[in-house]
Design an enzyme around this catalytic site. Structure first.
Site, mmCIF file in Angstrom:
data_model
loop_
_atom_site.group_PDB
_atom_site.id
_atom_site.type_symbol
_atom_site.label_atom_id
_atom_site.label_comp_id
_atom_site.label_asym_id
_atom_site.label_seq_id
_atom_site.Cartn_x
_atom_site.Cartn_y
_atom_site.Cartn_z
ATOM 1 N N GLU A 190 50.935 -11.631 0.992
ATOM 2 C CA GLU A 190 49.825 -10.974 0.284
ATOM 3 C C GLU A 190 49.759 -11.427 -1.173
ATOM 4 O O GLU A 190 48.674 -11.624 -1.722
ATOM 5 C CB GLU A 190 49.982 -9.448 0.352
ATOM 6 N N ARG A 194 46.270 -13.237 -2.231
ATOM 7 C CA ARG A 194 45.404 -12.449 -3.117
ATOM 8 C C ARG A 194 45.546 -12.879 -4.573
ATOM 9 O O ARG A 194 44.552 -13.167 -5.238
ATOM 10 C CB ARG A 194 45.720 -10.952 -2.996
ATOM 11 N N ASP A 328 46.949 -15.165 12.362
ATOM 12 C CA ASP A 328 45.665 -15.725 11.912
ATOM 13 C C ASP A 328 45.727 -16.958 11.012
ATOM 14 O O ASP A 328 45.379 -18.061 11.419
ATOM 15 C CB ASP A 328 44.829 -14.618 11.256
ATOM 16 N N GLU A 484 35.961 -10.466 8.104
ATOM 17 C CA GLU A 484 36.018 -11.651 8.976
ATOM 18 C C GLU A 484 34.714 -11.943 9.719
ATOM 19 O O GLU A 484 34.384 -13.103 9.966
ATOM 20 C CB GLU A 484 37.171 -11.520 9.978
#
Ligand SMILES: *[C@@H]1O[C@H](CO)[C@@H](O)[C@H](O)[C@H]1NC(C)=O
Ligand SMILES: *[C@@H]1O[C@H](CO)[C@@H](O)[C@H](O)[C@H]1NC(C)=O
Length: 579
Positions: A190, A194, A328, A484
């Site tokens: 993350e 980010r 993903d 998404e």
């Protein structure tokens, strides 16, 4: 000396040593070093040599922490300018210019998206400035990702793209105050997508002119790089930064997650391109070699299972395969890193891995849902495989896996395979179908559908259980402001030029905004299927970083952040393609 005067001298000395300690006068007698790095007119076309070094500052410097497991030889990016042209990704919009009316509509829709963003941003400024998240129902704030201002950093490039330049300036000034010091356990995945992604994209958008952003990216890059200091040089993805700062040795996890291992390649490659410092690129090149070496040895050759043993470097044992959460971006970054490398040098590794994995995805991980209108759609799902002859496909779908549409369409253009573009379109259309057929026009977080036996049409069997036409069951009915689906709609619009995707996007935007809007901003909702959807007190930073950015870009002129000049990381942060 008079005692009074002595006291004054002592006090002054104290003040000066304190200021010296704070680094206000570090080189007050010596000439000061040039401002970092130098003023540039545009982004570099080759990695700078010698590599850029961050200026001395008073922040925690991760370069000062001793390396436990030094690297002998660093993998290098090519230092020559790259000439190779990649095939065009975007549709050639110049062949049929839009009508005046269409332009008007487009601009009105775009303005509505910008207004939604501005409303949220104003509340964030007033009520949660420099905090990770605004709480959109109570108007409070919370710390969710390290406390370094996740929403602030994640939104920088959206501010720039939406032409909110004054807010961008204020935000960058605030970003310079962040101190990436040892803080406890950090989620490196993350943090990378980010924060580091957000800083790099903002820097790239300024044409590499605002070096404050690169300076911050390097500070953070050095922290993330420190998490690769392990015996096998694989990263510790849930990393104890306090221990690391004290020189305590750490190992990567024996029960790791594929997405967390394999999603540094885009950010670290860009950081090496911009700084000439090859440590970052070297770190991901090591991971890439492991992925490549084991890709064809798993229980479903071509794909890596979700669960992996990073400590003993065994990526072959687990039998669960998925494109959803925890897997993903491992797949998403293959084609995208190829594009960032402009198809040169080690890009061939990424190409090979992309092709091998996507062939397996198309064969095993997509199913055709049984729906009343027999729509020609394909939904990504998960698979349990114990051997080549024992492969069981699931029937669950998740909002998060909707990025697959954009991934396949982009890959199909980069590697010139029409089958992939078509598959990407059918996946995107499946996500759109579930939006359009859910009660409030919003897709739930997780649900299941009945699968047709093959990818060909099958009759709708109404005697099966359905909670809504097409939906077999809904296991998680929330919508948490995820991007998404609109992400893939954005890719399909830019790649095919089909303006019906703009109409679809507008319907999606209206449905989402009306169901999630609160007094201050927009909120996750508990149940997309009931009359009262109920607002939850949460607005993840990806709402401003991704969801609203993709909505805005669907309604922008196609030259704004063109897919031929930029590549988006998995948090919708665009990195400039070199050359
Ligand atoms: C992967 O393995 C299969 C057999 O399981 C083989 O046919 C194929 O050529 C291999 N591909 C690569 C790229 O090694
Ligand atoms: C295109 O993709 C399909 C499905 O993955 C694959 O079977 C085919 O070999 C690919 N074609 C080329 C030219 O690579």
């Amino acid at each position: 000396m008079h005692p009074r005067r002595w006291r004054w001298t002592a006090l002054l000395l104290c003040i000066f040593s304190f200021l010296f300690y704070l680094n206000y006068f570090p080189l007050w007698i010596l000439p000061s070093p040039p401002r970092f790095p130098y003023v540039q007119k545009s982004c570099p076309t080759t990695p700078p040599h010698p590599p850029l070094k961050p200026p001395p500052g008073r922040r925690f410097n991760w370069r000062d922490v001793d390396t436990q497991y030094p690297v002998q030889k660093f993998e290098q990016l090519p230092r020559t300018a790259v000439k190779k042209e990649l095939p065009p990704v975007q549709y050639d919009f110049s062949v049929d210019p839009p009508s005046l009316y269409d332009e008007l509509m487009r601009k009105r829709r775009q303005a509505a998206v910008k207004a939604a963003f501005a409303r949220c941003w104003t509340s964030y400024k007033e009520r949660a400035w420099m905090k990770d998240e605004l709480q959109p129902v109570s108007g409070g704030s919370k710390t969710t990702f390290g406390g370094w201002g996740a929403t602030l950093v994640d939104s920088l490039d959206t501010l720039w793209i939406m032409n909110l330049k004054e807010d961008f300036e204020d935000a960058v000034s605030a970003v310079t105050q962040i101190n990436f010091k040892p803080e406890g356990e950090v989620n490196m995945f993350e943090t990378t997508i980010r924060y580091l992604g957000g800083l790099l994209a903002a820097y790239d958008l300024t044409d590499c002119k605002d070096s404050r952003l690169l300076e911050k990216a390097m500070e953070l890059g050095d922290m993330i790089y420190a998490s690769f200091d392990t015996p096998n040089r694989m990263p510790v993805t849930r990393w104890d930064s306090v221990k690391a700062s004290k020189g305590v040795k750490q190992s990567p996890a024996a029960n790791g997650i594929i997405a967390e291992l394999a999603s540094f390649s885009l950010e670290f490659t860009r950081l090496s391109q911009l700084t000439g410092d090859m440590r970052y690129y070297d770190a991901v090149a090591r991971v890439t070699s492991v992925l490549e070496e084991q890709q064809n040895r798993t229980k479903l050759p071509g794909l890596w299972p979700v669960g992996i043993d990073t400590q003993n470097l065994d990526l072959t044992r687990d039998n669960q395969f998925s494109l959803g959460a925890m897997a993903d971006s491992a797949y998403e970054y293959l084609g995208k890193t190829y594009q960032l490398l402009r198809g040169v040098g080690s890009a061939s590794q990424y190409k090979k891995m992309y092709e091998l994995s996507m062939n397996a995805v198309i064969e095993h991980l997509l199913f055709r849902p049984m729906v009343p209108d027999q729509a020609d759609i394909l939904m990504p799902t998960s698979v349990r495989a114990n051997s080549a002859s024992d492969i069981r496909q699931g029937d669950t779908a998740q909002h998060l896996a909707c990025f697959v549409g954009g991934m396949l369409a982009l890959g199909g253009r980069l590697f010139q395979n029409k089958t992939h573009v078509e598959a990407g379109q059918r996946v995107t259309d499946a996500c759109v179908w579930t939006y359009q057929n859910a009660p409030h026009g919003i897709m739930p977080e997780m649900f299941s559908m009945h699968a047709c036996p093959t990818h060909s049409p099958c009759p709708y069997d109404a005697s099966k259980t359905f909670v809504y036409p097409g939906f077999a069951s809904i296991s998680d009915a929330r919508y948490i402001l995820r991007p998404e689906a609109i992400e893939s709609v954005f890719y399909m619009y830019r790649i095919t030029g089909d303006t019906s995707y703009q109409d679809i996007a507008w319907e999606m935007f209206q449905a989402i905004d009306s169901q999630t809007r609160t007094q201050y901003a927009n909120a996750a909702i508990r149940d997309v299927s009931t009359e009262n959807t109920e607002r939850l007190d949460s607005m993840e930073s990806f709402w401003l970083a991704e969801t609203l950015k993709y909505f805005y870009l669907v309604f922008s002129e196609p030259g704004l952040v063109s897919l031929d000049d930029w590549v988006f990381n998995t948090e919708a942060h665009p990195f400039r393609l070199m050359g």
